[in-house]
Design a protein around this motif. Structure first.
Motif, PDB file in Angstrom:
ATOM      1  N   ALA A 197       0.753  -1.231  -0.222  1.00  0.00           N
ATOM      2  CA  ALA A 197      -0.226   0.008  -0.082  1.00  0.00           C
ATOM      3  C   ALA A 197       0.770   1.136  -0.073  1.00  0.00           C
ATOM      4  O   ALA A 197       2.092   1.023   0.412  1.00  0.00           O
ATOM      5  N   ARG A 198       0.395   2.411  -0.615  1.00  0.00           N
ATOM      6  CA  ARG A 198       0.961   3.310  -0.506  1.00  0.00           C
ATOM      7  C   ARG A 198       0.096   4.816  -0.006  1.00  0.00           C
ATOM      8  O   ARG A 198      -1.434   4.708  -0.274  1.00  0.00           O
ATOM      9  N   TYR A 199       0.524   5.803   0.621  1.00  0.00           N
ATOM     10  CA  TYR A 199      -0.314   7.047   0.694  1.00  0.00           C
ATOM     11  C   TYR A 199       0.713   7.993   0.347  1.00  0.00           C
ATOM     12  O   TYR A 199       1.703   8.287   0.883  1.00  0.00           O
ATOM     13  N   VAL A 200       0.240   8.879  -0.565  1.00  0.00           N
ATOM     14  CA  VAL A 200       0.667  10.142  -0.999  1.00  0.00           C
ATOM     15  C   VAL A 200       0.226  11.499  -0.740  1.00  0.00           C
ATOM     16  O   VAL A 200      -0.978  11.511  -1.136  1.00  0.00           O
ATOM     17  N   PRO A 201       0.410  12.219   0.163  1.00  0.00           N
ATOM     18  CA  PRO A 201      -0.464  13.556   0.488  1.00  0.00           C
ATOM     19  C   PRO A 201      -0.293  14.691  -0.722  1.00  0.00           C
ATOM     20  O   PRO A 201       0.821  14.653  -1.363  1.00  0.00           O
ATOM     21  N   ASP A 369       0.951  -5.042 -13.611  1.00  0.00           N
ATOM     22  CA  ASP A 369       1.338  -6.260 -14.341  1.00  0.00           C
ATOM     23  C   ASP A 369       1.186  -7.570 -13.071  1.00  0.00           C
ATOM     24  O   ASP A 369       1.806  -7.419 -11.991  1.00  0.00           O
ATOM     25  N   ALA A 370       0.477  -8.209 -13.283  1.00  0.00           N
ATOM     26  CA  ALA A 370       0.189  -9.350 -12.345  1.00  0.00           C
ATOM     27  C   ALA A 370       1.559 -10.255 -12.093  1.00  0.00           C
ATOM     28  O   ALA A 370       1.475 -11.061 -10.928  1.00  0.00           O
ATOM     29  N   ASP A 375       4.858  -4.883  -3.929  1.00  0.00           N
ATOM     30  CA  ASP A 375       5.526  -3.553  -3.767  1.00  0.00           C
ATOM     31  C   ASP A 375       5.879  -3.009  -5.025  1.00  0.00           C
ATOM     32  O   ASP A 375       5.814  -1.833  -5.187  1.00  0.00           O
ATOM     33  N   ALA A 376       6.423  -3.786  -5.757  1.00  0.00           N
ATOM     34  CA  ALA A 376       7.051  -3.232  -7.033  1.00  0.00           C
ATOM     35  C   ALA A 376       5.799  -2.844  -7.783  1.00  0.00           C
ATOM     36  O   ALA A 376       6.147  -1.757  -8.805  1.00  0.00           O
ATOM     37  N   VAL A 377       4.702  -3.319  -7.883  1.00  0.00           N
ATOM     38  CA  VAL A 377       3.338  -2.680  -8.645  1.00  0.00           C
ATOM     39  C   VAL A 377       3.132  -1.195  -8.069  1.00  0.00           C
ATOM     40  O   VAL A 377       2.937  -0.332  -8.972  1.00  0.00           O
ATOM     41  N   VAL A 399      -2.794  -2.688  -2.995  1.00  0.00           N
ATOM     42  CA  VAL A 399      -2.467  -3.963  -3.936  1.00  0.00           C
ATOM     43  C   VAL A 399      -2.400  -5.308  -3.143  1.00  0.00           C
ATOM     44  O   VAL A 399      -1.996  -5.338  -1.883  1.00  0.00           O
ATOM     45  N   LEU A 400      -3.490  -5.951  -3.620  1.00  0.00           N
ATOM     46  CA  LEU A 400      -3.492  -7.450  -3.139  1.00  0.00           C
ATOM     47  C   LEU A 400      -3.240  -8.375  -4.377  1.00  0.00           C
ATOM     48  O   LEU A 400      -3.767  -8.319  -5.401  1.00  0.00           O
TER      49      LEU A 400
END
Length: 534
Positions: A197-201, A369-370, A375-377, A399-400
């Motif tokens: 996961a990512r959070y960008v303010p 890309d599956a 994390d790379a996605v 991402v799951l």
């Protein structure tokens, strides 16, 4: 009644320079306000000076800084906007002079108790917004002039700018702390699933109301959330926290994603004023082979499978929460094959000024890309979708990725040891056994054994204080191993033909073991399953 002496242009310039002195810039906000209030008192020959700021609700002025009568701040004086001396200034957005103070024109009892005789006040305004009021007072009758009002307004403009900058900084800091505290510190460890996961303010106005969440459910399922509260700053972050907590609570009570969002919507419309949010809630089955989801105004997730191009999931989009009463919300069930990837995101990732939303969505699908780990996605998406550009809106993404998993993922249920959970446990065990390949007599016997073990915990393990019931199931070769545990002290069986649950569990299993101690009781039983084999 005394009046101010005429002010020359030279005196006026000197007074303004004392208030706008750039040498004060090194002071922190509290010291700067104190210094400015002292200078205002001296320049105007006043005995008191005070700053009152409008509260978050916009209904009251709250004493924030004072010189001469510090009790105003210590006692947290509050004046309704539109009422009394300070309230009139904020409501009318103009200077107000009171030559003679009395009960009819001043609400603040402290000013009357201190025998303040005359008052001059001006609004604190920045970019058209009223932040509060600055006022001065004298212990003797005084006729304040227009020059006095102009000087005080100059000081008010300086104070308003400093206050706006300070409050903005506090909002950013508070929102940042709140956001970090509410985002999952570490995503759950789930056999067969890779999370990232990512959070960008956003850069315009600090943090906002975007969030993601992942949590295990008592049924052994997995809850997944992505959401976006409309608005920015601390208030949006606070609302986001309330919505996140409410959704988690409803997820414990409802098994249908649409019902969870429906209850969240009712909560928002009842308790929140002028709040709107988009939310997507999904539930992953214990087998990991499918998930059900419902979206309230949120953009559809992207699904990617090994060997196929990524694409948006075809899911009906219902109204956002907090809008109005609309059609019934809908739940969609989709397959989640091995080596597939689910990508959830907020609109800040794909929306750009001057570019259609479809272009952003198409670009997002191109980059996912599956066959890449989760994390790379995230890194690839951020590089392609944001790069060196400024982010004007917050971005949250989750991402799951389902890898090559065992035939069935272990089931883990932890619930309160109360009778109402028994039906939910039975449903969860039945679903899991089906995924594990149990059929016919095997499933019936394991259901009976698990049900008896859980019922025994509810009935015998705890007194009125209650406790928890833990049930775990896993596939070991051709057998299912079930463990039911508690941390209580068992009470004696009550009534005729009671206390025979253990014997029934033993009859329905191939092996059984009971470990009882001061820390609780653990019942473990194994049953070989034949499935559809002849």
């Amino acid at each position: 009644m005394a009046a101010s002496s005429p002010v020359t242009d030279e005196d006026r310039l000197r007074r303004i320079e004392q208030i706008t002195d750039t040498g004060l810039a090194h002071l922190d906000v509290e010291d700067l306000l104190t210094e400015l209030l002292d200078r205002v008192r001296a320049l105007l020959g006043a005995d008191t000076a005070a700053v009152l700021l409008i509260d978050a609700a916009g209904d009251n002025l709250v004493a924030t800084a004072a010189r001469g009568i510090e009790e105003e701040v210590r006692q947290g004086v509050r004046i309704p906007v539109g009422k009394g001396f300070a309230g009139r200034i904020a409501a009318e957005r103009r200077p107000v002079v009171i030559d003679e103070v009395d009960h009819s024109n001043v609400m603040n009892p402290i000013l009357r108790e201190k025998d303040i005789r005359s008052l001059l006040g001006v609004p604190l305004i920045v970019e058209g917004d009223v932040l509060g009021v600055l006022h001065v007072g004298t212990l003797r009758p005084r006729l304040f002039t227009s020059d006095d009002a102009d000087l005080l307004q100059t000081a008010a403009d300086r104070i308003a700018l400093v206050t706006r900058t300070h409050l903005h900084g506090l909002d950013r800091a508070a929102a940042s702390v709140l956001q970090r505290s509410l985002m999952p510190g570490a995503l759950p460890k789930v056999t067969g699933i890779d999370f990232a996961a990512r959070y960008v303010p956003g850069e315009a106005g600090g943090l906002g109301g975007d969030w993601y969440d992942v949590f295990p459910l008592p049924s052994g399922r997995l809850g997944i959330v992505i959401g976006d509260v409309v608005g920015r700053g601390l208030q949006a972050a606070v609302v986001m926290g309330r919505l996140r907590s409410a959704l988690r609570a409803f997820a414990l009570e409802e098994e249908d994603p649409a019902e969870v969002i429906e209850r969240l919507d009712a909560n928002v419309q009842h308790f929140e004023e002028n709040v709107m949010a988009t939310v997507l809630y999904a539930i992953v089955e214990p087998s990991l082979e499918s998930l059900s989801l419902s979206t309230a105004g949120h953009l559809p997730p992207v699904m990617a499978r090994s060997g196929f191009e990524a694409s948006l999931i075809n899911v009906p989009v219902d109204l956002p929460v907090g809008v109005s009463v609309g059609p019934p919300r809908r739940t969609t069930t989709i397959e989640l094959p091995a080596q597939s990837l689910l990508f959830l995101y907020t609109d800040g990732l794909v929306e750009r000024r001057g570019r259609s939303l479809d272009v952003g969505l198409d670009t997002l699908c191109e980059v996912i890309d599956a066959d890449t780990d989760a994390d790379a996605v995230c890194a690839s998406v951020l590089h392609r979708m944001i790069g060196a550009d400024s982010v004007h809106d917050d971005v949250a993404m989750l991402v799951l990725r389902r890898g090559v998993t065992p035939a069935v993922v272990p089931l883990n249920i932890v619930v309160p040891a109360v009778p109402r959970v028994l039906a939910d446990i039975r449903s969860a065990v039945r679903r899991w056994l089906g995924a594990a390949g149990a059929t016919g007599e095997d499933m019936a016997d394991i259901l009976v054994a698990a049900g008896e073990a859980a019922s025994n915990v509810v009935e015998h393990a705890y007194g009125p204080a209650g406790g928890t019931l833990t049930l775990q199931m896993e596939r070991e070769g051709g057998s299912v191993v079930t463990t039911v545990r508690d941390n209580g002290r068992w009470r004696s069986a009550r009534g005729h033909n009671r206390g025979r649950g253990t014997a029934l569990i033993r009859q329905c299993s191939d092996e059984m073991d009971v470990i009882a101690g001061a820390g609780g009781t653990t019942v473990t039983f194994r049953r070989r399953i034949r499935g559809d084999a002849p």
